[in-house]
Design an enzyme around this catalytic site. Structure first.
Site, PDB file in Angstrom:
ATOM      1  N   HIS A 115       9.630 -24.157   8.899  1.00  0.00           N
ATOM      2  CA  HIS A 115       8.566 -24.772   9.702  1.00  0.00           C
ATOM      3  C   HIS A 115       7.161 -24.490   9.175  1.00  0.00           C
ATOM      4  O   HIS A 115       6.251 -25.270   9.446  1.00  0.00           O
ATOM      5  CB  HIS A 115       8.654 -24.289  11.157  1.00  0.00           C
ATOM      6  CG  HIS A 115       9.769 -24.921  11.918  1.00  0.00           C
ATOM      7  ND1 HIS A 115       9.861 -24.891  13.288  1.00  0.00           N
ATOM      8  CD2 HIS A 115      10.855 -25.624  11.487  1.00  0.00           C
ATOM      9  CE1 HIS A 115      10.953 -25.540  13.679  1.00  0.00           C
ATOM     10  NE2 HIS A 115      11.581 -25.978  12.603  1.00  0.00           N
ATOM     11  N   THR A 155       2.676  -1.624   9.126  1.00  0.00           N
ATOM     12  CA  THR A 155       3.135  -2.563  10.156  1.00  0.00           C
ATOM     13  C   THR A 155       3.278  -3.990   9.636  1.00  0.00           C
ATOM     14  O   THR A 155       3.905  -4.816  10.298  1.00  0.00           O
ATOM     15  CB  THR A 155       2.096  -2.628  11.298  1.00  0.00           C
ATOM     16  OG1 THR A 155       0.842  -3.030  10.726  1.00  0.00           O
ATOM     17  CG2 THR A 155       1.949  -1.284  11.998  1.00  0.00           C
ATOM     18  N   ASP A 193       0.871  -1.183   0.000  1.00  0.00           N
ATOM     19  CA  ASP A 193       0.000   0.000   0.000  1.00  0.00           C
ATOM     20  C   ASP A 193       0.910   1.236   0.000  1.00  0.00           C
ATOM     21  O   ASP A 193       2.137   1.119  -0.185  1.00  0.00           O
ATOM     22  CB  ASP A 193      -0.989  -0.040   1.187  1.00  0.00           C
ATOM     23  CG  ASP A 193      -0.313   0.169   2.534  1.00  0.00           C
ATOM     24  OD1 ASP A 193       0.937   0.243   2.587  1.00  0.00           O
ATOM     25  OD2 ASP A 193      -1.037   0.263   3.544  1.00  0.00           O
ATOM     26  N   HIS A 194       0.312   2.421   0.234  1.00  0.00           N
ATOM     27  CA  HIS A 194       1.104   3.661   0.203  1.00  0.00           C
ATOM     28  C   HIS A 194       2.201   3.665   1.269  1.00  0.00           C
ATOM     29  O   HIS A 194       3.291   4.169   1.040  1.00  0.00           O
ATOM     30  CB  HIS A 194       0.181   4.868   0.397  1.00  0.00           C
ATOM     31  CG  HIS A 194      -0.623   4.806   1.659  1.00  0.00           C
ATOM     32  ND1 HIS A 194      -1.671   3.914   1.813  1.00  0.00           N
ATOM     33  CD2 HIS A 194      -0.520   5.471   2.829  1.00  0.00           C
ATOM     34  CE1 HIS A 194      -2.189   4.059   3.024  1.00  0.00           C
ATOM     35  NE2 HIS A 194      -1.502   4.993   3.660  1.00  0.00           N
ATOM     36  N   CYS A 245       3.063  -3.285   4.071  1.00  0.00           N
ATOM     37  CA  CYS A 245       2.234  -2.144   4.478  1.00  0.00           C
ATOM     38  C   CYS A 245       2.958  -1.469   5.641  1.00  0.00           C
ATOM     39  O   CYS A 245       4.150  -1.695   5.831  1.00  0.00           O
ATOM     40  CB  CYS A 245       0.805  -2.568   4.812  1.00  0.00           C
ATOM     41  SG  CYS A 245       0.609  -3.673   6.219  1.00  0.00           S
ATOM     42  N   HIS A 248       6.196 -30.833  10.364  1.00  0.00           N
ATOM     43  CA  HIS A 248       5.691 -29.488  10.047  1.00  0.00           C
ATOM     44  C   HIS A 248       4.599 -29.544   8.978  1.00  0.00           C
ATOM     45  O   HIS A 248       3.660 -28.745   9.002  1.00  0.00           O
ATOM     46  CB  HIS A 248       6.839 -28.577   9.624  1.00  0.00           C
ATOM     47  CG  HIS A 248       7.928 -28.512  10.650  1.00  0.00           C
ATOM     48  ND1 HIS A 248       7.710 -28.007  11.910  1.00  0.00           N
ATOM     49  CD2 HIS A 248       9.208 -28.956  10.622  1.00  0.00           C
ATOM     50  CE1 HIS A 248       8.824 -28.116  12.611  1.00  0.00           C
ATOM     51  NE2 HIS A 248       9.746 -28.684  11.866  1.00  0.00           N
TER      52      HIS A 248
HETATM   53  C1  RB5 Z   1      -1.809   2.734   6.621  1.00  0.00           C
HETATM   54  O1  RB5 Z   1      -1.767   3.924   7.334  1.00  0.00           O
HETATM   55  C2  RB5 Z   1      -1.636   1.547   7.568  1.00  0.00           C
HETATM   56  O2  RB5 Z   1      -2.762   1.407   8.371  1.00  0.00           O
HETATM   57  C3  RB5 Z   1      -1.377   0.265   6.789  1.00  0.00           C
HETATM   58  O3  RB5 Z   1      -0.263   0.439   5.993  1.00  0.00           O
HETATM   59  C4  RB5 Z   1      -1.090  -0.972   7.603  1.00  0.00           C
HETATM   60  O4  RB5 Z   1      -0.100  -0.752   8.548  1.00  0.00           O
HETATM   61  C5  RB5 Z   1      -2.254  -1.670   8.153  1.00  0.00           C
HETATM   62  O5  RB5 Z   1      -2.137  -2.680   8.871  1.00  0.00           O
END
Ligand code: RB5
Length: 155
Positions: A106, A75, A8-9, A73, A141
């Site tokens: 695993h 996180t 994503d961005h 993304c 596994h």
């Molecule tokens: C975008 O701001 C953020 O929420 C997304 O990239 C991600 O971390 C979602 O889990």
């Protein structure tokens, strides 16, 4: 091996840097067996990570068993949740090389998920290298992976 990559961005910048590095590496004659396929997003304009998770899943499900994916993304959590809804997808959110190694040995992970706001570029590269070069150990596994589907059916 086809290697699909999407973000994503929040993951766009890291994705771009990783793609650049991987192309530089293959231009020197390395990783010739890997075909990198960029599925977007193509800018840091705000977008919705489930759309890109879906794109990657669709491509991976139509590809061969040995093909893999990388999702990025902020996180890594949203991409992981969205991608693991699909029973043939084993997406592993990794924060270091050891996790990437174990995700293959695993868990037979076929998607590596990275959190661009959590890890830096060098660690992301280490994770990718480990993810691509480590084989699944099978045995107990494999039995445990089959159990995941069995258990899910019982819920
Ligand atoms: C975008 O701001 C953020 O929420 C997304 O990239 C991600 O971390 C979602 O889990």
């Amino acid at each position: 091996m086809k290697l699909f990559i999407a973000s994503d961005h929040a993951g766009f910048q890291l994705k771009s840097e990783l793609i650049k590095k991987m192309h530089e590496y293959s231009d020197k004659g390395n990783n010739s067996e890997i075909e990198l396929v960029d599925l977007g997003t193509n800018s840091d304009e705000s977008c919705d990570y489930p759309i890109f998770a879906k794109k990657l899943v669709e491509n991976l499900l139509n590809a061969s068993e040995k093909d893999r994916g990388i999702l990025i993304c902020g996180t890594g959590i949203g991409m992981s949740i969205a991608t693991n809804r699909h029973s043939q997808i084993r997406a592993a959110l990794c924060f270091n090389e050891e996790m990437a190694i174990m995700s293959r040995k695993h868990n037979n992970a076929n998607v590596l998920v990275l959190g661009a706001r959590i890890i830096d570029f060098d660690v992301a590269l280490q994770c990718i290298r480990a993810f691509l070069k480590t084989d699944f150990e099978g045995g107990r596994h494999a039995r445990r992976l089959a159990l995941i589907d069995e258990c899910a059916k019982q819920c």
